[in-house]
Design a protein around this motif. Sequence first.
Motif, short mmCIF file in Angstrom:
data_model
loop_
_atom_site.label_atom_id
_atom_site.label_comp_id
_atom_site.label_asym_id
_atom_site.label_seq_id
_atom_site.Cartn_x
_atom_site.Cartn_y
_atom_site.Cartn_z
N VAL A 11 0.86 -1.18 0.00
CA VAL A 11 0.00 0.00 0.00
C VAL A 11 0.90 1.23 0.00
O VAL A 11 1.72 1.41 0.89
N ASP A 12 0.76 2.05 -1.03
CA ASP A 12 1.55 3.26 -1.14
C ASP A 12 1.23 4.18 0.04
O ASP A 12 0.06 4.33 0.41
N ASP A 13 2.26 4.79 0.63
CA ASP A 13 2.04 5.68 1.79
C ASP A 13 1.06 6.80 1.48
O ASP A 13 0.33 7.25 2.35
N GLU A 14 1.06 7.25 0.23
CA GLU A 14 0.16 8.34 -0.16
C GLU A 14 -1.31 7.96 0.10
O GLU A 14 -2.12 8.81 0.43
N CYS A 15 -1.64 6.67 -0.05
CA CYS A 15 -3.02 6.23 0.20
C CYS A 15 -3.42 6.57 1.63
O CYS A 15 -4.51 7.12 1.87
N LYS A 16 -2.55 6.26 2.58
CA LYS A 16 -2.87 6.51 3.98
C LYS A 16 -2.87 8.01 4.29
O LYS A 16 -3.73 8.49 5.02
N LEU A 17 -1.91 8.72 3.72
CA LEU A 17 -1.83 10.16 3.99
C LEU A 17 -3.06 10.90 3.46
O LEU A 17 -3.63 11.76 4.14
N LYS A 18 -3.47 10.57 2.24
CA LYS A 18 -4.65 11.25 1.66
C LYS A 18 -5.91 10.86 2.42
O LYS A 18 -6.81 11.68 2.60
N PHE A 19 -5.99 9.60 2.86
CA PHE A 19 -7.15 9.18 3.65
C PHE A 19 -7.22 9.98 4.95
O PHE A 19 -8.29 10.42 5.36
N LEU A 20 -6.07 10.18 5.59
CA LEU A 20 -6.05 10.99 6.82
C LEU A 20 -6.49 12.42 6.54
O LEU A 20 -7.20 13.03 7.35
N ASP A 21 -6.07 12.96 5.39
CA ASP A 21 -6.51 14.31 5.01
C ASP A 21 -8.02 14.36 4.84
O ASP A 21 -8.67 15.33 5.24
N LEU A 22 -8.60 13.32 4.25
CA LEU A 22 -10.04 13.27 4.07
C LEU A 22 -10.74 13.16 5.42
O LEU A 22 -11.69 13.88 5.71
N LYS A 23 -10.23 12.27 6.27
CA LYS A 23 -10.88 11.99 7.56
C LYS A 23 -10.74 13.15 8.54
O LYS A 23 -11.72 13.58 9.14
N ALA A 24 -9.53 13.65 8.69
CA ALA A 24 -9.26 14.65 9.74
C ALA A 24 -9.48 16.08 9.27
O ALA A 24 -10.02 16.90 10.00
N LYS A 25 -9.04 16.37 8.05
CA LYS A 25 -9.11 17.76 7.57
C LYS A 25 -10.24 18.00 6.59
O LYS A 25 -10.53 19.13 6.24
N ARG A 26 -10.82 16.90 6.08
CA ARG A 26 -11.89 16.98 5.10
C ARG A 26 -11.46 17.75 3.85
O ARG A 26 -12.22 18.52 3.27
N ASN A 27 -10.22 17.51 3.45
CA ASN A 27 -9.67 18.14 2.24
C ASN A 27 -10.25 17.56 0.97
O ASN A 27 -10.14 18.17 -0.09
N TYR A 28 -10.81 16.36 1.06
CA TYR A 28 -11.33 15.67 -0.12
C TYR A 28 -12.72 15.13 0.18
O TYR A 28 -13.03 14.78 1.31
N ARG A 29 -13.53 15.04 -0.86
CA ARG A 29 -14.86 14.41 -0.74
C ARG A 29 -14.72 12.90 -0.92
O ARG A 29 -15.39 12.11 -0.29
#
Length: 138
Positions: A11-29
């Motif tokens: 699993v590419d680290d970016e997958c986890k980082l972007k998921f955290l951005d979605l979950k915590a910061k709501r940067n993505y829908r």
Amino acid sequence: MQANSGSGMAVDDECKLKFLDLKAKRNYRFIVFKIEGQKVVVEKLGQPDESYENFTASLPSDECRYAVFDFDFITNENCQKSKIYFIAWSPEVSTVRMKMVYASSKDRFKRELDGIQVELQATDPSEMSLDIIKARAY
């Protein structure tokens, strides 16, 4: 990046980082993930103002994907809430091999994304319609 002993999928680290951005910061829908070679990578990021229709339109009609969608809704008590959905998209017309690779790696990948509240499996757009998403939110 860790390899999965079961399927050899990393699993590419970016997958986890972007998921955290979605979950915590709501940067993505939403985030669409694809398996490329021997690892899961981010394919598409949905901006916060994108709709569920934008999300479903970004899934290929003939290839499997994993996706997460941050669904906002109003409860019966009039509270604003959101739930993070994990969607395993596996269209009937995708190859048997692709379906097997995605199916065998799904649980391992999903465990990497801490905070998923609802999981859906869909082989056809009707199985992940907005009505179904809404029904599973409550």
